[in-house]
Design a protein around this motif. Structure first.
Motif, PDB file in Angstrom:
ATOM      1  N   ASN A 252       4.525  -3.066   6.084  1.00 20.34           N
ATOM      2  CA  ASN A 252       4.127  -2.229   7.217  1.00 20.34           C
ATOM      3  C   ASN A 252       5.389  -1.688   7.884  1.00 20.34           C
ATOM      4  OD1 ASN A 252       2.796  -0.945   9.240  1.00 20.34           O
ATOM      5  ND2 ASN A 252       1.725  -2.752  10.009  1.00 20.34           N
ATOM      6  N   ILE A 253       5.629  -0.382   7.724  1.00 24.32           N
ATOM      7  CA  ILE A 253       6.846   0.254   8.227  1.00 24.32           C
ATOM      8  C   ILE A 253       6.468   1.307   9.262  1.00 24.32           C
ATOM      9  CG2 ILE A 253       8.909   1.570   7.603  1.00 24.32           C
ATOM     10  CD1 ILE A 253       8.865  -1.250   6.516  1.00 24.32           C
ATOM     11  N   THR A 254       7.265   1.402  10.320  1.00 23.87           N
ATOM     12  CA  THR A 254       7.030   2.388  11.376  1.00 23.87           C
ATOM     13  C   THR A 254       8.056   3.513  11.263  1.00 23.87           C
ATOM     14  OG1 THR A 254       6.160   0.693  12.855  1.00 23.87           O
ATOM     15  CG2 THR A 254       6.873   2.765  13.854  1.00 23.87           C
ATOM     16  N   VAL A 255       7.560   4.760  11.211  1.00 25.01           N
ATOM     17  CA  VAL A 255       8.409   5.950  11.138  1.00 25.01           C
ATOM     18  C   VAL A 255       7.959   6.915  12.226  1.00 25.01           C
ATOM     19  CG1 VAL A 255       9.220   7.859   9.712  1.00 25.01           C
ATOM     20  CG2 VAL A 255       8.663   5.669   8.651  1.00 25.01           C
ATOM     21  N   ASN A 256       8.860   7.236  13.140  1.00 29.92           N
ATOM     22  CA  ASN A 256       8.526   8.143  14.249  1.00 29.92           C
ATOM     23  C   ASN A 256       7.265   7.683  14.976  1.00 29.92           C
ATOM     24  OD1 ASN A 256      10.716   9.827  13.759  1.00 29.92           O
ATOM     25  ND2 ASN A 256       9.561  11.117  12.327  1.00 29.92           N
ATOM     26  N   ASN A 257       7.217   6.386  15.277  1.00 30.46           N
ATOM     27  CA  ASN A 257       6.083   5.778  15.986  1.00 30.46           C
ATOM     28  C   ASN A 257       4.785   5.856  15.194  1.00 30.46           C
ATOM     29  OD1 ASN A 257       7.715   5.200  18.258  1.00 30.46           O
ATOM     30  ND2 ASN A 257       7.420   7.301  19.018  1.00 30.46           N
ATOM     31  N   SER A 258       4.883   6.094  13.889  1.00 34.83           N
ATOM     32  CA  SER A 258       3.706   6.149  13.024  1.00 34.83           C
ATOM     33  C   SER A 258       3.834   5.073  11.964  1.00 34.83           C
ATOM     34  CB  SER A 258       3.584   7.529  12.369  1.00 34.83           C
ATOM     35  OG  SER A 258       2.522   7.552  11.447  1.00 34.83           O
ATOM     36  N   GLN A 259       2.812   4.228  11.855  1.00 42.64           N
ATOM     37  CA  GLN A 259       2.857   3.134  10.898  1.00 42.64           C
ATOM     38  C   GLN A 259       2.534   3.632   9.495  1.00 42.64           C
ATOM     39  OE1 GLN A 259       0.329  -0.056  12.188  1.00 42.64           O
ATOM     40  NE2 GLN A 259       1.833  -0.832  13.652  1.00 42.64           N
ATOM     41  N   LYS A 260       3.347   3.179   8.529  1.00 43.73           N
ATOM     42  CA  LYS A 260       3.152   3.539   7.132  1.00 43.73           C
ATOM     43  C   LYS A 260       2.832   2.273   6.351  1.00 43.73           C
ATOM     44  CE  LYS A 260       3.867   7.839   7.656  1.00 43.73           C
ATOM     45  NZ  LYS A 260       2.804   8.822   7.401  1.00 43.73           N
ATOM     46  N   LYS A 261       1.563   2.143   5.984  1.00 43.94           N
ATOM     47  CA  LYS A 261       1.161   0.977   5.212  1.00 43.94           C
ATOM     48  C   LYS A 261       1.461   1.198   3.742  1.00 43.94           C
ATOM     49  CE  LYS A 261      -2.436  -0.369   8.475  1.00 43.94           C
ATOM     50  NZ  LYS A 261      -3.863  -0.699   8.649  1.00 43.94           N
ATOM     51  N   GLU A 262       1.307   0.131   2.974  1.00 38.24           N
ATOM     52  CA  GLU A 262       1.662   0.185   1.562  1.00 38.24           C
ATOM     53  C   GLU A 262       0.817   1.216   0.832  1.00 38.24           C
ATOM     54  OE1 GLU A 262       1.841  -2.729  -2.372  1.00 38.24           O
ATOM     55  OE2 GLU A 262       1.093  -3.459  -0.450  1.00 38.24           O
ATOM     56  N   GLY A 263       1.481   2.044   0.016  1.00 39.64           N
ATOM     57  CA  GLY A 263       0.788   3.058  -0.767  1.00 39.64           C
ATOM     58  C   GLY A 263       0.833   2.740  -2.239  1.00 39.64           C
ATOM     59  N   LYS A 264       0.368   3.684  -3.047  1.00 35.25           N
ATOM     60  CA  LYS A 264       0.334   3.513  -4.492  1.00 35.25           C
ATOM     61  C   LYS A 264       1.711   3.759  -5.087  1.00 35.25           C
ATOM     62  CE  LYS A 264      -4.466   5.012  -4.903  1.00 35.25           C
ATOM     63  NZ  LYS A 264      -5.383   5.993  -5.533  1.00 35.25           N
ATOM     64  N   ALA A 265       1.934   3.205  -6.293  1.00 34.85           N
ATOM     65  CA  ALA A 265       3.189   3.441  -6.992  1.00 34.85           C
ATOM     66  C   ALA A 265       3.296   4.908  -7.363  1.00 34.85           C
ATOM     67  CB  ALA A 265       3.258   2.572  -8.250  1.00 34.85           C
ATOM     68  N   GLU A 266       4.488   5.485  -7.171  1.00 33.17           N
ATOM     69  CA  GLU A 266       4.688   6.893  -7.440  1.00 33.17           C
ATOM     70  C   GLU A 266       5.924   7.093  -8.304  1.00 33.17           C
ATOM     71  OE1 GLU A 266       4.815   9.065  -3.851  1.00 33.17           O
ATOM     72  OE2 GLU A 266       2.844   8.410  -3.155  1.00 33.17           O
ATOM     73  N   THR A 267       6.108   8.317  -8.772  1.00 35.82           N
ATOM     74  CA  THR A 267       7.277   8.667  -9.564  1.00 35.82           C
ATOM     75  C   THR A 267       8.345   9.240  -8.655  1.00 35.82           C
ATOM     76  OG1 THR A 267       5.922   9.119 -11.482  1.00 35.82           O
ATOM     77  CG2 THR A 267       8.127  10.058 -11.476  1.00 35.82           C
TER      78      THR A 267
END
Length: 742
Positions: A702-717
């Protein structure tokens, strides 16, 4: 000249259910009838095209609105040159309704083309159609002239009781159908007159539909106009001579309204620079330039005057020798013998309609059906022949490594053209119908995208270690440097707002090099450039997604070629004068749209797009930011021996790496802080967080960027490497893009 709502001229409009335009050669047949009957606007039902968009060809404009992925229903309009000029906006409502708005001398006119459900359709479908149609009419300004037309699948008799202000005395049906009652109620609510019923004609000029066996004919297509302008409708009748292989007849109307020619920017075609490949033409162009430059003993004391004289000399020489590029008419693949069959089929249709006896009707109907099959077969054969010819040209281009010709042919054969004519929406999601509103929206979008707010805190570069001083050559630009810079320019690139292409400079000879060198040295000595060199045009390029959303477009900034020349000829000088942390000046941009270009707006932040120094300056900045973010060497993941890897970078796409959630958040925060001090920001919308490996029992990433939380996403290239979901070591890559800078 035919103009809408004019007391001096008539406008011819029509509506026609063509059954389908998703058939080889059908569109060409329709346009032929459009020209033959001298129509200005033709509404079409059952086009059966998918999606919505706007096509322009041979002075005509085709608007269409269809189902998203199925070739069914669909409506559209065909506009001639005059109507296209007067078009101020249009809206594809759905696959049954489309609207278009026109500017006339005495006001504005809105035309609505529809295709209503059949009499046997479900009541729910009928209710939904008229509810959507009512919503469409509610959004039309009350002062507009309103014309509603199309295939309503409705029958209306001559009984006017209760609807005296809606219908006339010349209805042809035996009894008003259910669809007819719905149409009467709708017209009564919206103060519309059903134009067909006000004009007396022979029955054959009233019936718009003919059953396949020819025994039944009905009047189910109508043209309606609001009651205030009822007297402007001069006539409504069927034209049975028009033929595209449909069971409906063309319904035409004459309106004494006038279209006012809008004051729009005329699209100026570029100079035919490809003619300079001919040695004789190139020599003639060079001689014309030399003669004109010799007459200019003094190019004036002012820098702006000097540039204006140079530009005028080059463009006038091009006008005299190579001229403007002529628009290439879209190739007509239908052969002459096919057109002869189409004409013969049309004559047979007339004989069938005029037949007196049952025997004559049966015989001519058989001939018509046979000719219709021949037309379809011949159209398919012509299309195959044309495709084979183009495929052979593409194969030959591939053998010669002519990628430019190959790309053009592949796009022409595949028909893979991005639809860039969809009306855009404002921030609230409302569709903008007028050209002025859409232009303002594009200016607003790019002005917000390219201009970023000034950071609250800036780096104090005075505290940084002094870098090694570079030896900068301060001598004037030499003629040889200018000549090399011109040779290095890429050909086949669009000219800027000055209309001077790279080919025009390359073939200009010594006199052009000398004059441009003098101009460059003056710019270098005075420390300023002409206003034209600070202006640019943004070309809209579509991306994936809904094209009515401005965020699904990107802008390509085009600058003039002489400015590129001075940057190439004096790279060290310009790098020194424009290097960080010098604040950039203001530049002006406009957006190229279908009607020309928008008004100019200021850009006061970021590097200048289209400038050859911009990538270099951006890389210096992003390298500085990353050194401040990861410079202590303690961040990231274990790499080789004692070294650590904290980031993967490609231009403005960054991936931060860490072995735990806390370390990744710390890196992200440092990146945000360092970027903000130089005017860059991390895009929270495009940032993704990803966990690689199996971490059973550990908390979710769980990462916060510009006061917006970014939860785990799918694997990408990322950077052409697939990051798998399982790994021996646990790493947490995070990617984020800085979209703009000062």
């Amino acid at each position: 000249m035919c103009q809408f709502l004019s007391a001096k001229g008539e406008t011819k409009i029509g509506t026609w259910n063509v059954r389908t335009l998703y058939q080889t050669g059908k569109m060409a047949q329709l346009l032929k009838e459009f020209e033959e009957y001298q129509l200005n606007i033709l509404g079409i039902s059952e086009m059966r095209w998918t999606g919505s968009g706007k096509l322009c060809s041979d002075g005509k404009t085709v608007l269409y609105s269809g189902h998203e992925d199925q070739h069914r229903r669909g409506v559209g309009m065909v506009l001639d040159k005059e109507a296209s000029r007067a078009l101020t906006g249009w809206k594809p409502v759905n696959d049954r309704i489309i609207t278009a708005r026109f500017q006339s001398r005495h006001g504005k006119t809105t035309i609505v083309q529809v295709y209503a459900p059949t009499e046997d359709a479900d009541e729910v479908d009928k209710d939904d159609f008229y509810e959507q149609l009512q919503d469409t009419f509610d959004n039309i300004p009350s002062h507009d002239v309103k014309i509603l037309m199309g295939d309503f699948n409705a029958q209306i008799d001559s009984n006017r009781q209760g609807f005296d202000g809606v219908v006339g005395p010349f209805g042809t049906a035996q009894k008003t159908s259910d669809n007819g009652e719905r149409l009467l109620l709708f017209c009564n609510i919206n103060s519309l007159n059903i134009g067909n019923t006000y004009f007396q004609h022979k029955v054959i000029h009233k019936k718009t539909w003919r059953s396949p066996n020819g025994t039944t004919q009905n009047e189910i297509d109508y043209v309606c106009i609001n009651q205030r302008w009822r007297s402007s409708l001069l006539d409504v009748r069927v034209f049975r001579g028009a033929d595209v292989g449909s069971d409906h007849h063309l319904l035409g109307a004459r309106v004494r309204l006038r279209l006012k020619k809008l004051t729009v920017q005329k699209k100026v075609k570029p100079y035919a620079a490809e003619k300079l490949k001919d040695p004789e033409v190139s020599q003639q162009y060079k001689l014309e330039l030399q003669n004109r430059f010799q007459l200019l003993q003094d190019m004036g004391p002012d820098l702006e005057d000097q540039w204006a004289l140079f530009k005028e000399t080059v463009t006038k020489s091009a006008e005299e020798t190579i001229g403007r590029r002529r628009g290439s008419r879209k190739e007509q693949w239908i052969q002459g013998h096919t057109w002869e069959l189409i004409d013969e089929r049309k004559k047979t249709k007339g004989l069938r309609d005029r037949a007196k006896t049952e025997e004559e009707k049966e015989q001519t109907d058989h001939q018509y059906r046979d000719l219709d099959r021949q037309v379809k077969k011949s159209c398919r054969a012509d299309k195959r022949h044309w495709l084979d010819k183009k495929s052979a040209e593409a194969e030959e281009a591939a053998k010669k490594n002519d990628s430019r010709t190959l790309y053009r042919l592949v796009r022409e054969l595949s028909g893979n053209w991005n639809n860039s004519s969809v009306p855009v929406k404002d921030k609230s999601g409302k569709t903008l119908l007028t050209t002025e509103e859409q232009d303002q929206r594009w200016v607003e979008h790019f002005q917000e995208t390219l201009n970023q707010p000034t950071p609250d805190t800036l780096y104090d570069f005075g505290t940084e270690e002094t870098a090694e001083q570079l030896d900068v050559c301060e001598e004037p630009v030499r003629k040889e440097e200018t000549e090399e810079a011109i040779k290095a320019m890429k050909s086949n690139k669009a000219a800027g707002l000055d209309e001077i292409s790279a080919e025009m400079l390359k073939h200009g000879g010594d006199c052009t090099v000398e004059m441009l060198t003098r101009l460059m040295n003056r710019c270098w000595q005075e420390g300023q450039v002409p206003r034209d060199w600070q202006e640019g045009v943004i070309v809209k390029l579509p991306k994936k997604g809904d094209l009515s959303n401005c965020n699904n477009w990107r802008g390509s900034h085009s600058v003039i070629h002489p400015w590129k020349g001075i940057l190439r000829s004096t790279p060290q000088k310009v790098e020194e004068s424009c290097g960080l942390p010098v604040k950039r000046g203001t530049s002006w941009c406009c957006v190229r749209t279908e009607g020309g270009t928008t008004d100019f707006f200021n850009i006061i932040t970021g590097v200048r797009q289209g400038c050859i120094l911009s990538p270099f300056l951006f890389l210096i900045t992003i390298d500085f930011v990353l050194r401040k973010t990861t410079g202590d060497g303690k961040e990231g993941i274990r790499w080789r021996e004692e070294s650590r890897l904290a980031d993967l970078d490609f231009a403005d796409d960054l991936a931060l790496l860490s072995e735990n959630n806390q370390g990744l958040q710390h890196l992200t925060t440092k990146l945000e802080t360092s970027s903000g001090k130089v005017g860059l920001r991390v895009s929270s919308e495009k940032t993704k967080a990803m966990e690689v490996g199996n971490h059973t029992g550990q908390p979710r990433l769980n990462i916060t960027v510009n006061n917006s939380q970014k939860k785990e996403g799918k694997a990408e290239t990322h950077l052409a490497q697939d990051l798998p979901r399982r790994s021996k070591k646990g790493k947490h890559p995070l990617g984020g893009g800085g979209d703009s800078g000062r």
